[in-house]
Design an enzyme around this catalytic site. Structure first.
Site, PDB file in Angstrom:
ATOM      1  N   ILE A  85       0.722  -1.347  -0.076  1.00 50.67           N
ATOM      2  CA  ILE A  85       0.092   0.044   0.062  1.00 50.67           C
ATOM      3  C   ILE A  85       0.941   1.112  -0.082  1.00 50.67           C
ATOM      4  O   ILE A  85       1.623   1.532   0.844  1.00 50.67           O
ATOM      5  CB  ILE A  85      -1.003   0.008   1.313  1.00 50.67           C
ATOM      6  CG1 ILE A  85      -1.759  -1.196   1.274  1.00 50.67           C
ATOM      7  CG2 ILE A  85      -1.829   1.258   1.052  1.00 50.67           C
ATOM      8  CD1 ILE A  85      -2.558  -1.234   2.696  1.00 50.67           C
ATOM      9  N   GLU A  86       0.957   1.905  -0.909  1.00 48.09           N
ATOM     10  CA  GLU A  86       1.674   3.137  -1.258  1.00 48.09           C
ATOM     11  C   GLU A  86       1.101   4.394  -0.753  1.00 48.09           C
ATOM     12  O   GLU A  86      -0.060   4.638  -1.069  1.00 48.09           O
ATOM     13  CB  GLU A  86       2.326   2.951  -2.695  1.00 48.09           C
ATOM     14  CG  GLU A  86       3.040   1.942  -3.214  1.00 48.09           C
ATOM     15  CD  GLU A  86       3.624   1.914  -4.435  1.00 48.09           C
ATOM     16  OE1 GLU A  86       2.838   2.373  -5.252  1.00 48.09           O
ATOM     17  OE2 GLU A  86       4.819   1.421  -4.830  1.00 48.09           O
ATOM     18  N   GLY A  87       1.918   5.193  -0.244  1.00 53.86           N
ATOM     19  CA  GLY A  87       1.295   6.826   0.098  1.00 53.86           C
ATOM     20  C   GLY A  87       0.832   6.574   1.382  1.00 53.86           C
ATOM     21  O   GLY A  87      -0.692   6.759   1.258  1.00 53.86           O
TER      22      GLY A  87
END
Length: 415
Positions: A85-87
């Site tokens: 899960i990026e950001g």
């Protein structure tokens, strides 16, 4: 009416719709959703929350999730597709918005850990050992990216034409020269976008929207229910046998301004007033797939699909009979270019069973080459890469997993 929706990220979709009154003579549902990946499940959730509950989801596989796909390997479930899960903002800063995927993950209790890039060890391919932090010039490349992001904003405001990320990096003082430079150049960009900065749009990637809007941290998913559990969790209110049809591969799509029908390989036809197509951009660009539409798709839609490209982010999981590598999250390897194996990640630290598993990440043309070659060649290449870092070792490869994102007709690319 027929709507095309395909994910650039898990929830980000591009929609192109035909106009019509939505009046099928004998519809099976109000809405037909083709594909039960995150885009399809998110579309269904949006309909359900807005009072449209009479829909059918058709999915070719025997489970939902699309490119969220966990595979049993070495006694644990590993993520063959999306893994992070990026950001994410962990500081509580008002500067960032809440990442909806992270919010969902917290609600669903998804397990994993935040990635620690600072502990990464990078080995020289010439056998001289681990590089010193200063050899990687991370401060230099990060400064160049900050300058590129500012240039991107200023150029767009001035109405100037787009350029490549590489051109912007050069203008801000970054040109890779050494093997260490080549590594960090690839790690900072290809590892995120699965393509090199040389042929990537500046305007579409700098500043990187995910991190610019939501935060700078990444969360590595290790949940043994699989990353696809998010799709199950998101659809918990409405996913049932009446709405979800698994193992249903569509062979023909007929549509008018008023109705859309999808027929599977068993000649079962499903019709609805509206349709939402959530297959990947790689599938949309495939000529054989587009021949399944009656009538043919209008040329302007085909042209719109061709604007995009589907990249390949390939993770190759390898199980050895014993562990011999460093107990860190990321192990890098310098090389002369992008044709090699630059990044390895051990996963034993994440599981109680401590599996002797390490995976290599490949992108771009190298990923496509390795995905298509004989598995024994891949085993030897991985062994050679590890030997270049650790010297000769006695450990033997027990098992290997090379996901089929490039060749599988349901995907034809990673993202």
């Amino acid at each position: 009416m027929f709507i095309f929706s395909f994910a650039a990220a898990l929830f980000a979709t591009l929609v192109v719709a035909c106009r019509g009154e939505g009046a099928c003579e004998s519809p099976d549902a109000d809405v037909l959703i083709l594909g039960a990946g995150m885009s399809g499940i998110a579309a269904a959730k949006t309909l359900y929350d807005n009072g449209v509950t009479n829909f059918i989801i058709l999915e070719a596989r025997d489970e939902i999730g699309g490119r969220l796909r966990a595979v049993d390997f070495a006694g644990v479930k590993v993520e063959a597709g999306a893994n992070w899960i990026e950001g994410i903002d962990t500081t509580g800063s008002a500067e960032y918005e809440a990442n909806p995927i992270w919010t969902l993950a917290q609600q669903c209790g998804l397990q994993g850990k935040f990635s620690d890039y600072d502990t990464m060890l990078v080995y020289s391919d010439n056998g001289s050992g681990v590089l010193k932090p200063n050899d990687l010039r991370r401060d230099d490349i990060e400064s160049a990216y900050e300058g590129a992001a500012k240039d991107s904003i200023a150029m767009q405001e001035a109405g100037e034409p787009d350029t490549t990320v590489r051109a912007a990096l050069i203008n801000n003082g970054w040109t890779p020269v050494t093997e260490a430079d080549n590594f960090i150049d690839s790690f900072e960009f290809d590892f995120c976008f699965a393509e090199p900065p040389d042929n990537t749009s500046l305007y579409r990637t700098q500043p990187t929207p995910t991190y610019d809007i939501f935060g700078e941290e990444d969360f590595f998913v290790t949940d043994q229910r699989g990353y696809a559990y998010l799709a199950e969790c998101l659809g918990a209110e409405f996913l049932n046998d009446d709405r979800l049809r698994l193992n249903t591969t569509v062979n023909l799509i007929e549509y008018t301004d008023d109705c859309v029908c999808a027929t599977d390989f068993n000649e079962v036809k499903y019709c609805a007033n509206y349709g939402i197509y959530t297959f990947s951009i790689g599938v949309l660009q495939d000529e054989e797939i587009n021949q399944k539409f009656e009538p043919d798709l209008p040329q302007y839609k085909i042209d719109a699909f061709e604007i995009f490209s589907s990249a390949l982010f390939l993770k190759i999981f390898v199980e050895f009979n014993e562990t011999f590598w460093d107990n860190v999250e990321f192990i890098g390897r310098t090389s002369r270019g992008r044709e090699d194996y630059p990044i390895f990640q051990p996963i034993g630290q994440f599981f109680d069973s401590k599996p002797n598993v390490i995976f290599a990440t490949l992108t771009g043309e190298t990923a496509y080459r390795v995905a298509a070659q004989d598995i024994e060649v891949t085993k030897q290449e991985i062994r050679d890469a590890l030997v270049s870092m650790y010297g000769e070792f006695q450990a033997e490869i027990v098992n290997i997993l090379v996901p089929d994102w490039a060749s599988n007709s349901l995907y034809l690319g990673a993202y």
